[in-house]
Design a protein around this motif. Structure first.
Motif, mmCIF file in Angstrom:
data_model
loop_
_atom_site.group_PDB
_atom_site.id
_atom_site.type_symbol
_atom_site.label_atom_id
_atom_site.label_comp_id
_atom_site.label_asym_id
_atom_site.label_seq_id
_atom_site.Cartn_x
_atom_site.Cartn_y
_atom_site.Cartn_z
ATOM 1 N N SER A 266 0.832 -1.212 0.000
ATOM 2 C CA SER A 266 0.000 0.000 0.000
ATOM 3 C C SER A 266 0.863 1.257 0.000
ATOM 4 O O SER A 266 0.558 2.232 -0.689
ATOM 5 N N SER A 267 1.950 1.236 0.741
ATOM 6 C CA SER A 267 2.873 2.386 0.758
ATOM 7 C C SER A 267 3.575 2.540 -0.579
ATOM 8 O O SER A 267 3.802 3.663 -1.050
ATOM 9 N N ILE A 268 3.899 1.429 -1.206
ATOM 10 C CA ILE A 268 4.543 1.458 -2.519
ATOM 11 C C ILE A 268 3.584 2.023 -3.567
ATOM 12 O O ILE A 268 3.979 2.814 -4.422
ATOM 13 N N SER A 269 2.319 1.641 -3.491
ATOM 14 C CA SER A 269 1.326 2.172 -4.441
ATOM 15 C C SER A 269 1.200 3.688 -4.334
ATOM 16 O O SER A 269 1.124 4.385 -5.348
ATOM 17 N N ILE A 270 1.202 4.185 -3.113
ATOM 18 C CA ILE A 270 1.119 5.636 -2.902
ATOM 19 C C ILE A 270 2.365 6.315 -3.451
ATOM 20 O O ILE A 270 2.279 7.324 -4.155
#
Length: 91
Positions: free
Chosen positions: A50-54
């Motif tokens: 999720s952090s990578i997607s952001i």
């Protein structure tokens, strides 16, 4: 590349830790199909998907990264080389 060192360093310093880590990982790979795959994340010790997607959304919006043929690449090939060289110094 040496002439652009100050500019590239400024770009890199403007990123959050997650954005910088993801950008460096993409530069190391050259082309990445799935930045949220567990293999890619574990290879580069990246945070949660999720952090990578952001981080990816920001990098695309700021035109550091673009998508071509379902793969992600660093937009400026000289910046990608600079990132690879920078990371090589710290390994």
């Amino acid at each position: 590349m040496d002439e652009q060192d100050v500019a590239f360093n400024s770009y890199y310093e403007s990123l959050t830790d997650n954005q910088a880590a993801l950008l460096s990982a993409i530069a190391q790979e050259g082309r990445v199909k799935s930045v949220t795959s567990m293999e890619f994340i574990s290879r580069y010790r990246l945070p949660a998907p999720s952090s990578i997607s952001i981080a990816l959304t920001v990098l695309v919006n700021r035109e550091f990264v673009y998508k071509q043929d379902n793969t992600y690449l660093v937009y400026d090939r000289f910046f990608a080389r600079w990132l690879r060289r920078k990371n090589a110094r710290y390994e």
